[in-house]
Design a protein around this motif. Structure first.
Motif, PDB file in Angstrom:
ATOM      1  N   LYS A   1       0.810  -1.256   0.110  1.00 24.28           N
ATOM      2  CA  LYS A   1      -0.013  -0.101  -0.064  1.00 24.28           C
ATOM      3  C   LYS A   1       0.872   1.316  -0.045  1.00 24.28           C
ATOM      4  O   LYS A   1       1.882   1.245   0.563  1.00 24.28           O
ATOM      5  N   ASN A   2       0.315   2.375  -0.644  1.00 23.98           N
ATOM      6  CA  ASN A   2       1.103   3.411  -0.454  1.00 23.98           C
ATOM      7  C   ASN A   2       1.160   4.064   1.000  1.00 23.98           C
ATOM      8  O   ASN A   2       0.072   3.774   1.821  1.00 23.98           O
ATOM      9  N   GLY A   3       2.169   4.719   1.064  1.00 18.54           N
ATOM     10  CA  GLY A   3       2.480   5.148   2.659  1.00 18.54           C
ATOM     11  C   GLY A   3       3.879   5.397   2.846  1.00 18.54           C
ATOM     12  O   GLY A   3       4.792   4.797   2.037  1.00 18.54           O
ATOM     13  N   LYS A   4       4.221   6.163   3.651  1.00 24.37           N
ATOM     14  CA  LYS A   4       5.724   6.569   3.783  1.00 24.37           C
ATOM     15  C   LYS A   4       6.121   5.493   4.942  1.00 24.37           C
ATOM     16  O   LYS A   4       5.735   5.368   6.004  1.00 24.37           O
ATOM     17  N   PRO A   5       7.089   4.767   4.621  1.00 24.95           N
ATOM     18  CA  PRO A   5       7.592   3.732   5.489  1.00 24.95           C
ATOM     19  C   PRO A   5       8.362   4.447   6.601  1.00 24.95           C
ATOM     20  O   PRO A   5       9.253   5.030   6.224  1.00 24.95           O
ATOM     21  N   VAL A   6       8.061   3.912   7.871  1.00 25.72           N
ATOM     22  CA  VAL A   6       8.688   4.657   9.063  1.00 25.72           C
ATOM     23  C   VAL A   6       9.156   3.509   9.955  1.00 25.72           C
ATOM     24  O   VAL A   6       8.721   2.406   9.936  1.00 25.72           O
TER      25      VAL A   6
END
Lengths: 383, 383
Positions: free
Chosen positions: B374-379
């Motif tokens: 899924k799209n999103g910023k990995p943190v």
């Protein structure tokens, strides 16, 4: 080359064992009651190299995602080029349930819930079976070591949490544990589509013919920089020749992709347990590797009580298959150092008369009571 | 009374199994390479009480410090007085390696390092062996439940950390986990002398004769308020008649004292792992019990995702042996509730054709990919 060394120095047996049951997730298999199996090789040293000190070592090697047990054959052969501080007794290499020959046996049973810690449970089961059978009385003179790469490094550390004294020494090579993740409510691994596609482009399992398989492996796979002997061994051991002349790999593409989608949430279980690992852990870290973030090593270093980082300046994430000679050199140094420390402890493991046992018990019981009954105000620990 | 019920309704077998090896601590045994054994009973239901819904349950009972497996015989018999939501299949009761008949087998081998989690490993080994053998195809219709009191409650929770899907449901009775401790550098259990002496005064293992044994058990032991049937059973199963007319208990006094000196540091391992327990945990807590501090329940409640406290107003720490009928009533309620929830999930575990398996895999694989890419910023997660 390595085949001849192995033939000349080891008895090699391939064995099959029931994988640990039940698996952590119900969707690990299509039908929950299905049993999985695990294929492994045991190399029993038959040569006459003796260790000066009389200590023996058992070794287990755990592969990373998408690989199989045969990548370690080079290590089995060439460990003999080094002084190790102890004489090799047995070496075990195994295919995780979704990998290599295990995946062939488990075909049709495997679901999507591959839990990395289940692989560690399987490894513990095999080590318990192989490393303690056929021992003479003084089995304390045997050191058990596990070496794991990437996902296998994660699993090597899990072994130290699950069964703290099974392995006396844990060596990880580019272990994966603490990784960035797209945040989500279930704490499962969520990957950005771009990253997922980048990995997916390096993973295929069906090829029209030999030429395509070769081309893919040499040019587009994760293995393009692999040491030639390991490369050839992997290419040959991972292929299945189909009747129509096409080639498949033993591991299914979707199973390999699942490895990349299943680090979390088990990683949190490992990171919470890491502080309870009792044995020393040495981590070989690639100086130019970026697969794991720098925080991965920092967290492990902070959590594991006895953790040593050994940076390999030119090493990338796959340095175990790309620069095995460098790895062997370093492993031999770490093994030797550990074996010396182990021997300096002088464990007395000779059998004892009933009377002597009672004396010893009384002595250590009194000491325990002295250490564990003391004045002071009992308080609850800060958690 | 209970003997007749058991005879009429179960096949009772006493079995011996190798305890898990290696143990966590080297000083668990006098000679490290010694193997310990574990004695357990398997009760296989032979009666004709059928469950309406067709679901079966396996049960394992884990005793607390100083007790043995026979304290649960009353439960084996009288569970049949209740509706349980499922038909009993097998019940296992076992003696920890330092307790009861196991301790008799292990005499002369035992050291001072009794690690509570090793007892959980042994329990898992026995459950894996007994609960999955001789099953028909649809083994998903079997529910596995572990019930543990005090130290056994600790061990029941450990099972949920070690092998998360082995038991579908964990029930603890006055579990011990988070306890006050005299602070020390090794994070081991340290008890104040006064408390240690108070416990020690309730623990003896040698008696001149029958009368002394009886007097001690009735007047000074931990068992003074035990339900008469359980009291008699324990008294008879724990005694060894010596040639000179004196009586010993199977468990050695020093081994029992060691139980009280060995909660830490393993308790920290459990408390760190508790948040990863996947299955529901119900905790029966004594309303007038003070053995564990109130913070014990608070920490467990906070850590374990699905944790329910059921307070027994008149219950003290040993309520499992002091008020077994009240316990049975409550267990039956919790078992029934769990069995209903389990059945509402409608697991389809019928065998499937190869083609159907491939369809299912493709379907759940696609769903997994949808959920995990899924799209999103990995943190990095906050640890």
């Amino acid at each position: 080359m390595m085949d001849k060394i192995i033939r000349d120095n080891y008895q090699r047996e391939t064995k099959i064992i029931d994988a640990v049951y039940p698996r952590t997730y119900r969707d690990s298999t299509i039908v929950h009651s299905d049993r999985l199996q695990c294929v492994y090789d045991v190399f029993t040293y038959t040569g006459d190299r003796l260790n000066d000190e009389g200590v023996k070592m058992n070794l287990m090697f755990l592969h990373g995602s998408g690989m199989n047990r045969f990548i370690w054959d080079y290590y089995v052969a060439h460990l003999l080029d080094y002084k190790l501080g102890a004489a090799i007794n047995k070496i075990v290499t195994l295919d995780q349930v979704t990998h290599g020959d295990s995946s062939v046996l488990n075909r049709g049973k495997l679901g999507v819930g591959y839990d990395w810690s289940d692989g560690a449970r399987d490894a513990c089961k095999v080590a318990q079976k192989e490393f303690y059978s056929g021992l003479e009385d003084n089995s304390d003179d045997i050191i058990n070591i596990v070496v794991g790469h990437s996902m296998g490094g994660f699993q090597a550390m899990c072994c130290g949490v699950l069964l703290p004294s099974l392995f006396d020494f844990i060596v990880t090579i580019e272990p994966v544990a603490y990784s960035p993740n797209v945040p989500n409510n279930s704490n499962v691994t969520v990957l950005p589509p771009k990253f997922f596609k980048a990995i997916a482009s390096k993973v295929e399992d069906e090829f029209k013919n030999e030429a395509e398989y070769d081309k893919f492996m040499h040019e587009r796979s994760f293995f393009t920089k692999t040491h030639p002997e390991i490369f050839e061994r992997f290419k040959e051991t991972e292929r299945i020749n189909m009747e129509d002349g096409s080639i498949r790999t033993k591991m299914e593409r979707r199973q390999e992709m699942l490895c990349y989608m299943t680090l979390h949430p088990t990683s949190y279980w490992l990171l919470d347990g890491a502080k309870h690992i009792k044995v020393p852990v040495v981590s070989l870290v690639g100086g130019i590797a970026t697969w794991a973030p720098k925080e991965n090593q920092q967290v492990l270093q902070k959590s594991i009580p006895n953790y040593t980082v050994d940076v390999v300046p030119q090493g990338d994430h796959l340095m175990n298959i790309e620069m095995p000679d460098e790895m062997l050199k370093r492993l031999s140094v770490h093994f030797t150092k550990f074996a010396k420390e182990y021997q300096s402890k002088n464990y007395d493991n000779s059998n004892k008369s009933v009377a002597r046992r009672e004396e010893i018990f009384e002595e250590i019981y009194k000491e325990t009571e002295r250490n564990r009954v003391k004045n002071g105000k009992p308080v609850l620990a800060k958690l």
